[in-house]
Design a protein around this motif. Structure first.
Motif, PDB file in Angstrom:
ATOM      1  N   LEU A 183     -28.031  54.350 -15.629  1.00  0.00           N
ATOM      2  CA  LEU A 183     -26.668  54.674 -16.032  1.00  0.00           C
ATOM      3  C   LEU A 183     -26.504  54.680 -17.553  1.00  0.00           C
ATOM      4  CD1 LEU A 183     -24.554  52.614 -13.452  1.00  0.00           C
ATOM      5  CD2 LEU A 183     -25.244  55.016 -13.330  1.00  0.00           C
ATOM      6  N   ASN A 184     -27.133  53.703 -18.216  1.00  0.00           N
ATOM      7  CA  ASN A 184     -26.952  53.625 -19.663  1.00  0.00           C
ATOM      8  C   ASN A 184     -27.520  54.853 -20.375  1.00  0.00           C
ATOM      9  OD1 ASN A 184     -29.600  52.758 -19.009  1.00  0.00           O
ATOM     10  ND2 ASN A 184     -29.768  51.641 -20.936  1.00  0.00           N
ATOM     11  N   LYS A 185     -28.614  55.402 -19.876  1.00  0.00           N
ATOM     12  CA  LYS A 185     -29.199  56.586 -20.501  1.00  0.00           C
ATOM     13  C   LYS A 185     -28.310  57.810 -20.305  1.00  0.00           C
ATOM     14  CE  LYS A 185     -34.057  55.185 -20.326  1.00  0.00           C
ATOM     15  NZ  LYS A 185     -35.417  55.517 -19.829  1.00  0.00           N
ATOM     16  N   MET A 220     -24.129  61.607 -22.794  1.00  0.00           N
ATOM     17  CA  MET A 220     -22.807  62.229 -22.823  1.00  0.00           C
ATOM     18  C   MET A 220     -21.983  61.775 -24.022  1.00  0.00           C
ATOM     19  SD  MET A 220     -21.599  62.366 -18.826  1.00  0.00           S
ATOM     20  CE  MET A 220     -22.094  60.691 -18.440  1.00  0.00           C
ATOM     21  N   LEU A 221     -21.969  60.475 -24.275  1.00  0.00           N
ATOM     22  CA  LEU A 221     -21.149  59.957 -25.362  1.00  0.00           C
ATOM     23  C   LEU A 221     -21.685  60.372 -26.727  1.00  0.00           C
ATOM     24  CD1 LEU A 221     -20.247  56.389 -24.047  1.00  0.00           C
ATOM     25  CD2 LEU A 221     -18.908  58.492 -23.945  1.00  0.00           C
ATOM     26  N   SER A 222     -22.969  60.597 -26.809  1.00  0.00           N
ATOM     27  CA  SER A 222     -23.537  61.098 -28.056  1.00  0.00           C
ATOM     28  C   SER A 222     -23.017  62.504 -28.354  1.00  0.00           C
ATOM     29  CB  SER A 222     -25.068  61.112 -27.968  1.00  0.00           C
ATOM     30  OG  SER A 222     -25.631  61.569 -29.177  1.00  0.00           O
ATOM     31  N   PRO A 228     -20.372  57.328 -40.087  1.00  0.00           N
ATOM     32  CA  PRO A 228     -21.486  56.451 -39.692  1.00  0.00           C
ATOM     33  C   PRO A 228     -22.799  57.229 -39.635  1.00  0.00           C
ATOM     34  CG  PRO A 228     -19.576  56.107 -38.269  1.00  0.00           C
ATOM     35  CD  PRO A 228     -19.280  57.323 -39.095  1.00  0.00           C
ATOM     36  N   ASP A 229     -23.857  56.614 -40.106  1.00  0.00           N
ATOM     37  CA  ASP A 229     -25.155  57.277 -40.060  1.00  0.00           C
ATOM     38  C   ASP A 229     -25.744  57.170 -38.654  1.00  0.00           C
ATOM     39  OD1 ASP A 229     -26.254  54.694 -39.819  1.00  0.00           O
ATOM     40  OD2 ASP A 229     -26.674  54.556 -41.967  1.00  0.00           O
ATOM     41  N   GLU A 230     -26.927  57.729 -38.476  1.00  0.00           N
ATOM     42  CA  GLU A 230     -27.531  57.775 -37.141  1.00  0.00           C
ATOM     43  C   GLU A 230     -27.812  56.382 -36.589  1.00  0.00           C
ATOM     44  OE1 GLU A 230     -28.517  60.251 -33.942  1.00  0.00           O
ATOM     45  OE2 GLU A 230     -27.569  60.685 -35.882  1.00  0.00           O
ATOM     46  N   ARG A 231     -28.227  55.472 -37.454  1.00  0.00           N
ATOM     47  CA  ARG A 231     -28.498  54.106 -37.003  1.00  0.00           C
ATOM     48  C   ARG A 231     -27.212  53.437 -36.530  1.00  0.00           C
ATOM     49  NH1 ARG A 231     -27.722  49.241 -38.751  1.00  0.00           N
ATOM     50  NH2 ARG A 231     -26.815  50.031 -40.713  1.00  0.00           N
ATOM     51  N   GLN A 232     -26.141  53.579 -37.295  1.00  0.00           N
ATOM     52  CA  GLN A 232     -24.850  52.999 -36.909  1.00  0.00           C
ATOM     53  C   GLN A 232     -24.330  53.649 -35.628  1.00  0.00           C
ATOM     54  OE1 GLN A 232     -23.019  53.946 -40.682  1.00  0.00           O
ATOM     55  NE2 GLN A 232     -22.835  51.783 -41.226  1.00  0.00           N
ATOM     56  N   LYS A 233     -24.492  54.955 -35.537  1.00  0.00           N
ATOM     57  CA  LYS A 233     -24.065  55.673 -34.339  1.00  0.00           C
ATOM     58  C   LYS A 233     -24.749  55.111 -33.099  1.00  0.00           C
ATOM     59  CE  LYS A 233     -24.814  60.132 -32.075  1.00  0.00           C
ATOM     60  NZ  LYS A 233     -25.344  61.509 -32.234  1.00  0.00           N
ATOM     61  N   ASN A 234     -26.056  54.975 -33.144  1.00  0.00           N
ATOM     62  CA  ASN A 234     -26.803  54.484 -31.980  1.00  0.00           C
ATOM     63  C   ASN A 234     -26.410  53.055 -31.627  1.00  0.00           C
ATOM     64  OD1 ASN A 234     -28.256  56.877 -31.589  1.00  0.00           O
ATOM     65  ND2 ASN A 234     -29.834  56.262 -33.055  1.00  0.00           N
ATOM     66  N   PHE A 235     -26.199  52.230 -32.652  1.00  0.00           N
ATOM     67  CA  PHE A 235     -25.796  50.840 -32.404  1.00  0.00           C
ATOM     68  C   PHE A 235     -24.440  50.797 -31.712  1.00  0.00           C
ATOM     69  CE2 PHE A 235     -23.294  47.155 -33.778  1.00  0.00           C
ATOM     70  CZ  PHE A 235     -24.079  46.126 -33.276  1.00  0.00           C
ATOM     71  N   ILE A 236     -23.474  51.537 -32.236  1.00  0.00           N
ATOM     72  CA  ILE A 236     -22.117  51.535 -31.674  1.00  0.00           C
ATOM     73  C   ILE A 236     -22.118  52.058 -30.249  1.00  0.00           C
ATOM     74  CG2 ILE A 236     -19.819  52.570 -31.856  1.00  0.00           C
ATOM     75  CD1 ILE A 236     -20.294  52.547 -34.948  1.00  0.00           C
ATOM     76  N   ASN A 288     -24.536  52.186 -28.040  1.00  0.00           N
ATOM     77  CA  ASN A 288     -25.208  51.270 -27.111  1.00  0.00           C
ATOM     78  C   ASN A 288     -24.378  50.018 -26.859  1.00  0.00           C
ATOM     79  OD1 ASN A 288     -27.980  52.257 -26.248  1.00  0.00           O
ATOM     80  ND2 ASN A 288     -28.117  52.597 -28.452  1.00  0.00           N
ATOM     81  N   GLU A 289     -23.634  49.555 -27.867  1.00  0.00           N
ATOM     82  CA  GLU A 289     -22.778  48.393 -27.678  1.00  0.00           C
ATOM     83  C   GLU A 289     -21.609  48.718 -26.747  1.00  0.00           C
ATOM     84  OE1 GLU A 289     -22.920  44.996 -28.947  1.00  0.00           O
ATOM     85  OE2 GLU A 289     -24.960  45.790 -28.898  1.00  0.00           O
ATOM     86  N   VAL A 290     -20.982  49.864 -26.942  1.00  0.00           N
ATOM     87  CA  VAL A 290     -19.861  50.275 -26.088  1.00  0.00           C
ATOM     88  C   VAL A 290     -20.327  50.429 -24.648  1.00  0.00           C
ATOM     89  CG1 VAL A 290     -18.265  52.171 -25.570  1.00  0.00           C
ATOM     90  CG2 VAL A 290     -18.557  51.394 -27.928  1.00  0.00           C
ATOM     91  N   ILE A 291     -21.452  51.089 -24.457  1.00  0.00           N
ATOM     92  CA  ILE A 291     -21.991  51.301 -23.113  1.00  0.00           C
ATOM     93  C   ILE A 291     -22.366  49.971 -22.468  1.00  0.00           C
ATOM     94  CG2 ILE A 291     -23.938  52.283 -21.831  1.00  0.00           C
ATOM     95  CD1 ILE A 291     -23.872  54.588 -23.937  1.00  0.00           C
TER      96      ILE A 291
END
Length: 218
Positions: A98-100, A105-107, A194-202, A204-207
């Protein structure tokens, strides 16, 4: 990349786009020109004469398609909503984590919300709210009238008993609102993207927070 997307992308590459009719070409030219004029000049200063000039069509042609600039701007806002709908059109995959799937989608939503087009049009809507509050009302009404691809995905995941039985609109608003809060809203006020690193962190945290609350244990 998911197999269905790969098939569709290969099919698109093999199938040449259909030629637009002359009328359709003019219609698209008007819409594209109007969007650029609204972004460059703002809603109040934009007018049908300028839009016709930029589109390289007669003013009469513009009025044949749109009765006034309010209708034209509303059409552009609807187009933004439709882009948001199609950006999350991903079939539920019962054999995928589910997380993947949510990350995929959220990306896409994130990329749309941080696009220059979406941010600039949103600024116009906010800036014009005092004079024309119906812009936001129309935008919200159209946005809520459609069940997003993410909502379809949530419905299927609930039916598959992998997510708790919750209201899909609430779940969509939670996920979508979280993305907007971090990706879109700061850009309205010229904050750093937000850069790509911040984007991925946010993301993944929301999910992670969402699934910790609603994912059913297998």
């Amino acid at each position: 990349m998911y197999s269905l997307e790969l098939i569709m992308s290969e099919k698109s590459a093999l199938t040449p786009p259909k030629a637009l009719s002359r009328s359709a070409q003019k219609y698209q030219a008007i819409v594209d020109a109007a969007e650029q004029v609204f972004i460059d000049q703002g809603f109040q200063k934009a007018n049908m004469d300028t839009i016709a000039q930029v589109a390289n069509v007669s003013k009469r042609t513009v009025y044949n398609h749109f009765s006034n600039k309010n209708e034209l701007f509303h059409h552009i806002l609807q187009s933004c909503c439709d882009d948001l709908y199609t950006s999350t059109q991903l079939p539920y995959q019962p054999d995928q984590a589910l997380n993947k799937q949510l990350l995929h989608m959220l990306s896409k939503e994130w990329n749309l919300y941080t696009s220059d087009r979406f941010v600039k049009l949103a600024r116009i809507v906010i800036g014009e709210y005092a004079n024309t509050p119906h812009f936001i009302e129309q935008f919200i009404a159209h946005e809520k009238s459609q069940q997003r691809g993410l909502q379809h995905w949530l419905s299927d995941a609930i039916a598959d008993q992998r997510i708790a039985d919750i209201d899909t609109r609430f779940a969509y608003d939670f996920l979508n609102g979280s993305i907007k809060a971090f990706a879109h809203d700061p850009l309205l006020f010229d904050q750093a993207k937000p850069d790509e690193r911040q984007k991925n962190f946010i993301l993944n945290e929301v999910i992670s927070m969402f699934l910790q609350r609603y994912e059913r244990s297998s």
